[in-house]
Design a protein around this motif. Structure first.
Motif, PDB file in Angstrom:
ATOM      1  N   THR A  60       0.856  -1.188   0.000  1.00 12.96           N
ATOM      2  CA  THR A  60       0.000   0.000   0.000  1.00 12.96           C
ATOM      3  C   THR A  60       0.897   1.246   0.000  1.00 12.96           C
ATOM      4  OG1 THR A  60      -0.030   0.147   2.411  1.00 12.96           O
ATOM      5  CG2 THR A  60      -1.735  -1.225   1.368  1.00 12.96           C
ATOM      6  N   GLN A  86       2.154   1.016 -11.051  1.00 17.68           N
ATOM      7  CA  GLN A  86       0.863   1.327 -11.684  1.00 17.68           C
ATOM      8  C   GLN A  86      -0.291   0.548 -11.055  1.00 17.68           C
ATOM      9  OE1 GLN A  86       3.433  -0.101 -13.213  1.00 17.68           O
ATOM     10  NE2 GLN A  86       2.796  -1.956 -14.296  1.00 17.68           N
ATOM     11  N   ASP A  87       0.027  -0.532 -10.344  1.00 18.31           N
ATOM     12  CA  ASP A  87      -1.012  -1.280  -9.632  1.00 18.31           C
ATOM     13  C   ASP A  87      -1.591  -0.472  -8.470  1.00 18.31           C
ATOM     14  OD1 ASP A  87      -0.779  -3.445 -11.316  1.00 18.31           O
ATOM     15  OD2 ASP A  87       0.634  -4.528 -10.057  1.00 18.31           O
ATOM     16  N   SER A  89      -2.455   2.747  -8.854  1.00 18.73           N
ATOM     17  CA  SER A  89      -2.935   3.974  -9.508  1.00 18.73           C
ATOM     18  C   SER A  89      -4.120   4.624  -8.793  1.00 18.73           C
ATOM     19  CB  SER A  89      -3.307   3.686 -10.966  1.00 18.73           C
ATOM     20  OG  SER A  89      -4.330   2.700 -11.036  1.00 18.73           O
ATOM     21  N   ARG A  90      -4.957   3.816  -8.136  1.00 16.44           N
ATOM     22  CA  ARG A  90      -6.144   4.370  -7.479  1.00 16.44           C
ATOM     23  C   ARG A  90      -5.796   5.168  -6.213  1.00 16.44           C
ATOM     24  NH1 ARG A  90     -10.676  -0.514  -7.790  1.00 16.44           N
ATOM     25  NH2 ARG A  90     -10.836  -0.579 -10.084  1.00 16.44           N
ATOM     26  N   THR A  91      -4.651   4.863  -5.636  1.00  8.83           N
ATOM     27  CA  THR A  91      -4.283   5.514  -4.375  1.00  8.83           C
ATOM     28  C   THR A  91      -2.978   6.296  -4.457  1.00  8.83           C
ATOM     29  OG1 THR A  91      -3.199   3.470  -3.644  1.00  8.83           O
ATOM     30  CG2 THR A  91      -5.504   3.797  -2.973  1.00  8.83           C
ATOM     31  N   GLU A  93      -2.055   9.149  -5.419  1.00  8.64           N
ATOM     32  CA  GLU A  93      -2.058  10.559  -5.004  1.00  8.64           C
ATOM     33  C   GLU A  93      -1.793  10.715  -3.504  1.00  8.64           C
ATOM     34  OE1 GLU A  93      -2.316  13.755  -6.223  1.00  8.64           O
ATOM     35  OE2 GLU A  93      -1.884  12.874  -8.166  1.00  8.64           O
ATOM     36  N   LYS A  94      -2.090   9.663  -2.736  1.00 11.91           N
ATOM     37  CA  LYS A  94      -1.854   9.719  -1.285  1.00 11.91           C
ATOM     38  C   LYS A  94      -0.370   9.850  -0.953  1.00 11.91           C
ATOM     39  CE  LYS A  94      -4.149   6.689   1.190  1.00 11.91           C
ATOM     40  NZ  LYS A  94      -4.738   5.376   1.578  1.00 11.91           N
ATOM     41  N   LYS A 115       1.345   4.004 -17.710  1.00 11.82           N
ATOM     42  CA  LYS A 115       0.391   5.004 -17.226  1.00 11.82           C
ATOM     43  C   LYS A 115       1.136   6.285 -16.899  1.00 11.82           C
ATOM     44  CE  LYS A 115      -3.156   1.964 -15.255  1.00 11.82           C
ATOM     45  NZ  LYS A 115      -3.975   1.670 -14.060  1.00 11.82           N
TER      46      LYS A 115
END
Length: 333
Positions: A60, A86-87, A89-91, A93-94, A115
């Motif tokens: 994470t 890239q796995d 990508s959803r987080t 920005e944290k 990406k």
């Protein structure tokens, strides 16, 4: 490539940044830069305690931050490399919270392949202030030929234009695949050698006479005999010459030829620049334009669209590849 050279030079000069965010569609330079940092920043003795490689699918953002905040043991830096980031990508920005106040003794390397992060958002802006964001872009076909030449020149090899084009036609614009084949040739051939079509054929298995490059040329010249010989060879060796690739390359050729017809300035330099092709091949387009008026080119583009669908099994499931190729050639010529 100049950007990569500068980045490498800075690291060699110990001008090392706390974060390297390597992103984009071309994985070759992402891997090269990441491997260079992995092999260069720390000595072999320091790596055991101060270098860690993590994979995006297994961690994470909190795990990355936790590792990055550690202090090095008996070394100037610790290196934390995140592969397949890239796995996340959803987080991703944290990660900006850490980037705004990075650990100065940590070199954090993020491999973010295929990406890109949003340049309008906080993470990109924060990394740019303290670190390096490198975007690795796919090269156009005409740029790959020059890339092959420059890579070989740096290793004391040269290559003919036709040999370079054979590699691009067979392997596409994937730099990693091309580099693997070039490294094989460098093992076989002595330094100072020129890589020729014959060397490609003998050591990589790409026919110098029966390939998509020669097919395109034969069709452009309306050399019916040669074109049929190549198609027959493709029919006998379908695994090495898939119809999907042949149709795609011919479609690109005739699409460019349509563009060529619309040019007012048909000087070789202008044509090469606008069509993004190697100047060496401009004469092929001039010859093909004489043999295929604009109306005929438009018809051929439509035929190739039809066969692109058929080559993928739509409406032609039971038709052998060899028959499709022969029908395509007849309709073009």
């Amino acid at each position: 490539m100049d950007e990569v050279k500068q980045l490498v030079q800075d690291i060699n000069n110990r001008n090392i940044k706390p974060i390297y965010f390597l992103m984009g569609d071309e994985p070759y330079y992402i891997d090269k830069i990441s491997d260079f940092i992995q092999d260069t920043v720390l000595s072999e003795e320091e790596r055991g305690f101060n270098q860690v490689v993590l994979y995006g699918r297994d961690i994470t953002i909190e795990d990355i931050v936790s590792n990055a905040k550690r202090y090095p043991m008996m070394a100037e830096y610790q290196v934390v490399i995140i592969k397949e980031a890239q796995d996340l990508s959803r987080t991703i920005e944290k990660l900006s919270t850490y980037v705004e106040n990075p650990q100065p003794t940590t070199v954090l390397v993020i491999n973010y392949k295929y990406k890109k992060i949003d340049k309008r958002k906080t993470l990109y802006k924060a990394i740019n202030k303290v670190g390096v964001v490198y975007e690795s872009k796919k090269l156009y076909e005409n740029q790959v030929n020059d890339w092959i030449r420059r890579v070989l020149l740096s290793k004391d090899y040269t290559i003919t234009t036709k040999a370079a084009q054979m590699l691009v036609e067979f392997l596409g614009t994937d730099l990693s695949k091309i580099n693997n084949e070039l490294e094989k040739l460098q093992i076989i051939l002595p330094k100072g050698s020129q890589i020729t079509p014959e060397a490609i054929e003998a050591n990589i298995g790409i026919s110098k006479d029966y390939n998509n490059f020669e097919l395109r040329k034969a069709i452009g010249e309306r050399n019916v005999v040669k074109a049929h010989q190549i198609i027959n060879y493709f029919s006998e060796n379908p695994k090495d010459n898939p119809i999907v690739v042949t149709v795609s390359l011919l479609f690109n050729f005739f699409s460019q030829l349509l563009h060529f017809h619309g040019l007012i300035d048909k000087s070789p330099r202008h044509v090469a620049s606008v069509l993004r092709i190697n100047p060496y091949f401009v004469n092929e387009y001039i010859t093909a334009a004489r043999n295929y008026p604009m109306k005929k080119v438009s018809t051929v583009v439509g035929i190739l669209r039809e066969f692109d669908v058929k080559s993928k099994g739509v409406g032609a499931n039971s038709v052998p590849q060899s028959d499709l190729l022969k029908e395509l050639l007849v309709r073009i010529l």
